[in-house]
Design a protein around this motif. Sequence first.
Motif, PDB file in Angstrom:
ATOM      1  N   CYS A  86       0.759  -0.972  -0.017  1.00 56.70           N
ATOM      2  CA  CYS A  86      -0.012   0.075   0.007  1.00 56.70           C
ATOM      3  C   CYS A  86       1.053   1.326   0.132  1.00 56.70           C
ATOM      4  O   CYS A  86       1.831   1.427   0.707  1.00 56.70           O
ATOM      5  CB  CYS A  86      -0.770   0.085   1.272  1.00 56.70           C
ATOM      6  SG  CYS A  86      -2.005   1.631   1.343  1.00 56.70           S
TER       7      CYS A  86
ATOM      8  N   CYS B 250      -6.821   5.270   1.398  1.00 59.01           N
ATOM      9  CA  CYS B 250      -6.893   4.471   0.331  1.00 59.01           C
ATOM     10  C   CYS B 250      -6.875   5.405  -1.037  1.00 59.01           C
ATOM     11  O   CYS B 250      -7.810   6.203  -1.007  1.00 59.01           O
ATOM     12  CB  CYS B 250      -7.763   3.488   0.175  1.00 59.01           C
ATOM     13  SG  CYS B 250      -8.093   2.449  -1.272  1.00 59.01           S
TER      14      CYS B 250
ATOM     15  N   CYS C  54      -5.356   2.309  -5.774  1.00 56.86           N
ATOM     16  CA  CYS C  54      -4.516   1.757  -6.628  1.00 56.86           C
ATOM     17  C   CYS C  54      -4.717   0.235  -6.901  1.00 56.86           C
ATOM     18  O   CYS C  54      -4.236  -0.185  -7.901  1.00 56.86           O
ATOM     19  CB  CYS C  54      -3.071   1.902  -6.178  1.00 56.86           C
ATOM     20  SG  CYS C  54      -2.557   0.877  -4.801  1.00 56.86           S
ATOM     21  N   GLY C  55      -5.379  -0.422  -6.077  1.00 54.67           N
ATOM     22  CA  GLY C  55      -5.547  -1.696  -6.364  1.00 54.67           C
ATOM     23  C   GLY C  55      -4.327  -2.671  -5.975  1.00 54.67           C
ATOM     24  O   GLY C  55      -4.588  -3.888  -6.011  1.00 54.67           O
TER      25      GLY C  55
ATOM     26  N   CYS D 162      -3.443  -3.843  -2.956  1.00 54.40           N
ATOM     27  CA  CYS D 162      -3.513  -4.767  -2.106  1.00 54.40           C
ATOM     28  C   CYS D 162      -4.324  -5.630  -2.611  1.00 54.40           C
ATOM     29  O   CYS D 162      -4.175  -6.953  -1.879  1.00 54.40           O
ATOM     30  CB  CYS D 162      -4.000  -4.205  -0.634  1.00 54.40           C
ATOM     31  SG  CYS D 162      -5.744  -3.168  -1.144  1.00 54.40           S
TER      32      CYS D 162
HETATM   33  S1  SF4 Z   1      -5.945   0.090  -3.151  1.00 52.17           S
HETATM   34 FE1  SF4 Z   1      -5.270  -1.131  -1.614  1.00 52.17          FE
HETATM   35  S2  SF4 Z   1      -2.965  -0.509  -1.715  1.00 52.17           S
HETATM   36 FE2  SF4 Z   1      -3.975   0.737  -2.823  1.00 52.17          FE
HETATM   37  S3  SF4 Z   1      -4.246   2.786  -1.485  1.00 52.17           S
HETATM   38 FE3  SF4 Z   1      -6.323   1.528  -1.400  1.00 52.17          FE
HETATM   39  S4  SF4 Z   1      -5.671   0.052   0.380  1.00 52.17           S
HETATM   40 FE4  SF4 Z   1      -3.880   0.857  -0.281  1.00 52.17          FE
END
Ligand code: SF4
Lengths: 252, 370
Positions: B269, B338, B341-342, B344
């Motif tokens: 993240c 968050c 960005c996907g 995680c």
């Molecule tokens: S999608 Fe997941 S990795 Fe990306 S910013 Fe949000 S929580 Fe963090």
Amino acid sequence: MPPKLAVWKFASCDGCQLSLLDCEDELLTLAGEVEISHFLEASSMIAPGPYDVSLVEGSISTPADAERIRHIRRVSRRLVTIGACATAGGIQALRNYADTEEYRSVVYAKPEYVATLAGSTPISAHVPVDFELRGCPIDRSQLLEVISAYLAGRRPGIPDHPVCFECKMRGTVCVMVAHGTPCLGPVTHTGCGAICPAYGRGCYGCFGPATRPNLGSLKTWLGSIGMSRPDVDRAFATFNVAAFEEQPDDPP
Amino acid sequence: MPWILDGLADLHGALRADGYTVIGPTYRDGAIVLAELASADDLPYGWGVTLEPGGYRTRRREDDAAFAHSAGPQSWKPFLHPPRVKLWEGRRTEDGGFSIETEEETPPRYAFLGVRPCDLRAIGVLDHVMIGGAHPDEAYGARRTGAFIIAVNCTEPGETCFCASMGTGPRADTGYDLVLTELIGEGRFLAEVGTGAGAALLDRIPREEADEAVTEGALAEVAAAADRMGREMPEPEGLRDLLAGSLDAARWDDVASRCLTCGNCTMVCPTCFCTTVEDVTDLTGEHAERRQRWDSCFDLDFSHLPGGSVRTSGKSRYRQWLTHKLGTWHDQFGSSGCVGCGRCIVWCPVGIDLTEEVAALREEQEERRD
Ligand code: SF4
Ligand code: SF4
Ligand code: SF4
Ligand code: SF4
């Protein structure tokens, strides 16, 4: 008087003791800080106990071993197990899931001369252990950290998380996500520095289970990326078979 | 005024001439990673990606686009907030006392080439955490202030992207020195200026004025990308309340049955900032070091107090992550943690998808209400 260090061996391959000898750059310093009083792999000179720190390699697999470890505990102020055999019973604990009598009769020409216990068990099953250092073999910087910590009178800084932490900190591309390579890293105790994924291989679990691993979930996932159930079970049945077997399948 | 750049070699060269270490996407180990680019040729021309929860594959594209791939395994976080940092070392002195040394490292001067709008926002979120409060992290500040940022608008969102619903993309708004939009298939880039430093750099390289039609066309491609997001965060404005009201939700047991507590989600993240410090001494006891390293709320030791860890169950650890990220982050830092960005979702070894978890929590809340 410098503190006395002793190294002991039970059922094992000597690899973990070799990791100590392999600390080439630090060995002289170590010899200056402690009196190496009992280390048969390195020297036949034996100084009498009691010992301040005993490093114990190997698992308990014979009645004589079971006696000897009790003696070692009595003469040791701190007892640290080194490696998967001493900490989890080792690869030889595979026999815990087989018929020892049958093995004995098949493997040895004169089975009646072989005194053996039914299973291979970790040191902690016999005597109290002050610290368990995992790995097959152990990581030498972790070993030096434990010795340094005891010399300084502090707690060893050995992290207690899964291999994935180290893998990510190292900047490795996850082999399971990016290549579909089965990896036991998410349920395996850290300590190796996540070497295997850095070379494109999955983790083999040689440091044994992480604390409270979610084995059930990983096994399901390994199935979904194409491993058969027997292959999944075999993947866990190596150096730390007994430790993985003991873990509950339900989530932490 | 927007400009057109024919390739990125001149831009890269100008950054190098200014002494920057240029970091950008490049192909390595079956992924598009962020690493130092020795030349613009190191960009991953012609590579695309296929993403799914717990899965990432690169694939060959029919064109030679440099930025037609979405978020990869790392964010820019490791460069700004490295996984391991030595804070100081101490030595015993002859009079029995000790001396403390902190390394006066000259911070690297990074030029980040190819920062996605989601990641650009993430850098802003991280700035707020690291240097926006009463106790700024000076080393972070030094790395950050020295950085030159070239954003790239998104025209190719991935299957796990949801920046549009988090309001962070696909077009970069602020926080860049320059922003590029790739004219896919042409090898050319639309360049817009964000700061004086960005303008000064552009002044030194060959470029053409972009006519209005080209500019509009490129930006229309970016706007259209908003409709091609592979994921959506359901009702993002209500997340804070949803999570605050879901502490006892049954869904946490469900996700805990799958979660490995491996911490990969927090490590990938771009905004997770937690660290711990470790003190080490050497064999002689003459030399000690204090080291900082990344930590994660999935680590049992993270909540270790006298008497043991507070969050022992996987359920309480997953709940901490999601509740902090999407809920209490608002109270602590005034925004969501968050940016959509996907990562995680993709880099979770068992494919746990936070948008799906949120949808399930929402459904449970609605059922409870009825
Ligand atoms: S999608 Fe997941 S990795 Fe990306 S910013 Fe949000 S929580 Fe963090
Ligand atoms: S390669 Fe293995 S150890 Fe590394 S992050 Fe992936 S699952 Fe974890
Ligand atoms: S989600 Fe966890 S690791 Fe990330 S910032 Fe919050 S507490 Fe730290
Ligand atoms: S959600 Fe996924 S990546 Fe995060 S700790 Fe759980 S299993 Fe690991």
